[in-house]
Structures are given as C-alpha cells and as structure tokens.
Design an enzyme around this catalytic site. Structure first.
Site, PDB file in Angstrom:
ATOM      1  NE  ARG A  55     -22.877 -52.541  17.013  1.00  0.00           N
ATOM      2  CZ  ARG A  55     -22.105 -51.498  17.173  1.00  0.00           C
ATOM      3  NH1 ARG A  55     -22.386 -50.354  16.569  1.00  0.00           N
ATOM      4  NH2 ARG A  55     -21.040 -51.523  17.937  1.00  0.00           N
ATOM      5  N   GLY A  56     -24.382 -51.849  20.210  1.00  0.00           N
ATOM      6  CA  GLY A  56     -23.595 -50.864  20.945  1.00  0.00           C
ATOM      7  C   GLY A  56     -24.376 -50.497  22.198  1.00  0.00           C
ATOM      8  CB  ALA A  57     -23.384 -50.511  25.777  1.00  0.00           C
ATOM      9  NE  ARG A  89     -26.274 -58.237  21.682  1.00  0.00           N
ATOM     10  CZ  ARG A  89     -25.226 -57.649  21.087  1.00  0.00           C
ATOM     11  NH1 ARG A  89     -25.360 -56.475  20.509  1.00  0.00           N
ATOM     12  NH2 ARG A  89     -24.050 -58.240  21.078  1.00  0.00           N
ATOM     13  CD  GLN A 187     -19.573 -55.814  15.780  1.00  0.00           C
ATOM     14  OE1 GLN A 187     -18.615 -56.439  15.366  1.00  0.00           O
ATOM     15  NE2 GLN A 187     -20.382 -56.307  16.703  1.00  0.00           N
ATOM     16  CG  ASP A 227     -20.679 -54.003  25.495  1.00  0.00           C
ATOM     17  OD1 ASP A 227     -19.563 -53.976  24.948  1.00  0.00           O
ATOM     18  OD2 ASP A 227     -21.739 -53.774  24.893  1.00  0.00           O
ATOM     19  CG  ASN A 237     -15.415 -53.206  24.455  1.00  0.00           C
ATOM     20  OD1 ASN A 237     -16.547 -52.717  24.287  1.00  0.00           O
ATOM     21  ND2 ASN A 237     -14.436 -52.978  23.595  1.00  0.00           N
ATOM     22  CE  LYS A 238     -18.638 -57.020  19.817  1.00  0.00           C
ATOM     23  NZ  LYS A 238     -19.708 -58.014  20.076  1.00  0.00           N
TER      24      LYS A 238
HETATM   25  O1  MRU Z   1     -22.023 -56.643  19.992  1.00  0.00           O
HETATM   26  P1  MRU Z   1     -22.030 -55.134  19.921  1.00  0.00           P
HETATM   27  O2  MRU Z   1     -21.759 -54.628  18.540  1.00  0.00           O
HETATM   28  O3  MRU Z   1     -23.276 -54.550  20.544  1.00  0.00           O
HETATM   29  O4  MRU Z   1     -20.796 -54.722  20.828  1.00  0.00           O
HETATM   30  C1  MRU Z   1     -20.465 -53.369  20.964  1.00  0.00           C
HETATM   31  C2  MRU Z   1     -19.270 -53.106  21.791  1.00  0.00           C
HETATM   32  O5  MRU Z   1     -18.624 -54.000  22.292  1.00  0.00           O
HETATM   33  C3  MRU Z   1     -18.939 -51.669  22.038  1.00  0.00           C
HETATM   34  O6  MRU Z   1     -17.563 -51.478  22.164  1.00  0.00           O
HETATM   35  C4  MRU Z   1     -19.621 -51.227  23.359  1.00  0.00           C
HETATM   36  O7  MRU Z   1     -20.982 -51.525  23.305  1.00  0.00           O
HETATM   37  C5  MRU Z   1     -19.463 -49.786  23.600  1.00  0.00           C
HETATM   38  S1  MRU Z   1     -20.468 -48.859  22.496  1.00  0.00           S
HETATM   39  C6  MRU Z   1     -20.340 -47.194  22.735  1.00  0.00           C
END
Ligand code: MRU
Length: 334
Positions: A55-57, A89, A187, A227, A237-238
């Site tokens: 996970r994470g963009a 996603r 996370q 994201d 973002n999250k």
């Molecule tokens: O749902 P996730 O864990 O994929 O969400 C991640 C985030 O919101 C991060 O802050 C974002 O992807 C930036 S990652 C460098």
C-alpha cells in the site's frame, strides 16, 4: 529500507522483481512479523494491491508496473491486465500513472523488466530529492507530526513524508515525531513507528484523537503524503488528514504535503473530482479479526479524505517546494 531480519541489518525495498517473480514485504503483518511474498501472476499482484499487502501510492504504482511485467512475460492481453490493476484501488494517482507508463514502454518495444525496474528506481531517486528539499523545513530541536505511513514501505524505498525526516536525521538534527496511529488500518502505529525505530528517530505513537491536544502546544511542523493532488492543489490523503490540516491553519502550524509529481492529476481541476475509496466495514468494527462493535451495528469506512488547497503551506516535490498556486503553472509547462 534498513530492516533487522533475524538479528541482521538488511537493505530491502517494499517491492522488487527477482527471478521472474514480484516480491513484496507483506505490510499487513508488520511489525509483528517480517515476511516477503512472491507472486508469478499479474492477477496475484492485483489482489495484493487490493488487500493492502502492499500500500502507499508510489509503492502501489511500482507493484502495478511489476504486475504488468508478469503479464507481458506470460503473453497475457495487456489491456485486460491493465484494467484488472486499475480496478484494485481508485484513489492513488500513481497507480494509473504507472500503468500508463508501462503500457507505453512495452508498446514502444522496451524490455518490460527493465522498464519496471527503471520506474521503481526513478521513484527512489525522486524520494531522495524530496528528502533533500524537505529537510530544509525541519529545524533542530523541533517537533514534527505525520499521519499514516508515507515512508519507504509506501514508496518502494526512502519515502515521501518520511524522506525529509531521514535526511534531517542523517544531517545530525535533533527532532521528535508525533505519529498518529491511523485508524482503522493503523499504518502510523504499525508501519511509520517501525520505520522510525529502524532509523533511530525519536517518536511517540498517539491516538488519532490526541492530535489536536499535541498540536495546540507542541507541534512545529506537519508533513504528510498524498494519494492524488488536483490541479488547484486540493489533495487526497489518508482519512484524518483533513482535520489535521484545518487545525494546523487555525493554530498557525505549517502544513506540508510531500509527493512526487506523478501524484498530481492534471486532468482534474479540484478535489471534488477525486474518487474516494470506501473499504469494508469490518476494518472498523473488528480488531485483529475479532468483532468489537455490537452485532448489527453498521460502520462507514472511507479510506481517504480531501483537503482543500487553502490548508496547504507547500508541496514538497522532487522538483522543489511549490505553493498550491504554482501547480497550475506546472500543468501549463507539461
Ligand atoms: O491506504 P494506504 O495505506 O495505501 O494509504 C496511504 C496514504 O494515504 C499515504 O499517505 C499516501 O499514499 C502517500 S504514500 C508515500
């Protein structure tokens, strides 16, 4: 990403390609267990993105690039494979950016493995540059807050929001990080704290609801990832990012968003157009597979929120530190 595996310091990326397989750290079970999974089918990689093994963009983007590599090597229909990956996603722009990059590279005759490796290497280089620019914003003896995990795990290596912290730490600056736990998938608590521990960066985990309490008296700067960033600088973002940004403005705390330019979606004007992923209710009502909420109660689980541009001090990118108003100029230059 420096990790201690069976007592030994080891350098590893969040995702990589080896012996015709996509390898990735299983982020669902960290920090209790460190396990590397291996996939030989694009459909397995798609499922790993969907279930948040990775996970994470930027990491999602690199995983998709490697997934398409598997599809190309096994002679699958690339459009079908790309569509499968696109449906995993909806929010992270890097996923769609990486898929388009790979389709273009393969169509122009590039070796898929080399193209995907180049894509992943480029992310790491961009993160290093984000780290250099962003470390200028971290003062000695300051208090920093971050949310979710925008570290090496989320971006192949190094990180976006955590890159400035790594560089500042390497430069010998002293600072302390408030890590909000990031309900429901945790996370922040599970992944960011683990990365900061591995780097020896002082920090404390706080419940999401404690953010305001600490911001009021003890936070000098906030850095988060993103994201998807719209042309006007609104960004997703999250979930939980928006309320921190509003509070930061009220309390006069600078609020920075660290992301590579691949996270900008120049095809949309504002944050209203960003698709927000809605995930399973179980992530909210259960803890470690055990139901905590009353049977029969329902839950809502948006994975991201959108923060309007007026709450962003600046974006920290690989090409420099940009004000929200400078993004549209970037769009024009493309
Ligand atoms: O749902 P996730 O864990 O994929 O969400 C991640 C985030 O919101 C991060 O802050 C974002 O992807 C930036 S990652 C460098």
């Amino acid at each position: 990403l420096r990790v201690i595996v069976e007592g030994k310091p080891t350098e590893v990326r969040a995702v990589w390609f080896e012996n015709n397989r996509v390898k990735m750290i299983d982020q669902r079970i960290l920090p209790l267990e460190f396990r590397v999974l291996s996939f030989c089918k694009c459909s397995e990689v798609a499922e790993a993105i969907r279930n948040m093994t990775i996970r994470g963009a930027p990491s999602i983007g690199a995983a998709a690039a490697y997934g398409l590599t598997l599809a190309a090597l096994s002679g699958e229909n690339l459009e079908t494979a790309a569509n499968l990956l696109r449906r995993t996603r909806p929010t992270a722009n890097d996923l769609f950016y990486a898929i388009d990059y790979m389709l273009h590279a393969i169509a122009s005759g590039k070796d898929p493995i080399a193209a995907a490796n180049a894509y992943a290497d480029a992310i790491v280089e961009k993160c290093k540059r984000i780290g250099k620019y962003g470390s200028l914003l971290i003062r000695n003896n300051s208090k920093v807050m971050t949310h979710c995990n925008a570290g090496a795990l989320a971006s192949v290596d190094v990180g976006t929001a955590l890159a400035p912290l790594r560089v500042a730490h390497d430069e010998g600056k002293n600072f302390f990080v408030y890590v909000s736990e990031t309900r429901p998938r945790l996370q922040g608590m599970r992944l960011t704290s683990w990365e900061l521990l591995n780097e020896g960066i002082p920090h404390a985990i706080i419940a999401d609801a404690a953010s305001g309490h600490y911001m009021k008296k003890d936070v000098d700067v906030i850095i988060v990832g993103a994201d998807r960033i719209a042309s006007n600088g609104d960004f997703a973002n999250k979930i939980g990012t928006f309320e921190k940004a509003v509070l930061a403005k009220e309390l006069g705390i600078p609020f920075y968003v660290a992301a590579p330019v691949s996270t900008f979606d120049f095809s949309i004007e504002s944050g209203e157009e960003i698709p927000i992923e809605s995930r399973s209710e179980d992530e909210v009502t259960e803890i470690e597979g055990r139901r905590i909420a009353p049977i029969g109660a329902s839950a809502l689980n948006p994975a991201f929120d959108v923060t309007p541009n007026k709450y962003v001090t600046s974006f920290i990118t690989e090409i420099g530190i940009l004000k929200p108003s400078e993004i549209s100029e970037l769009k024009m230059k493309r």
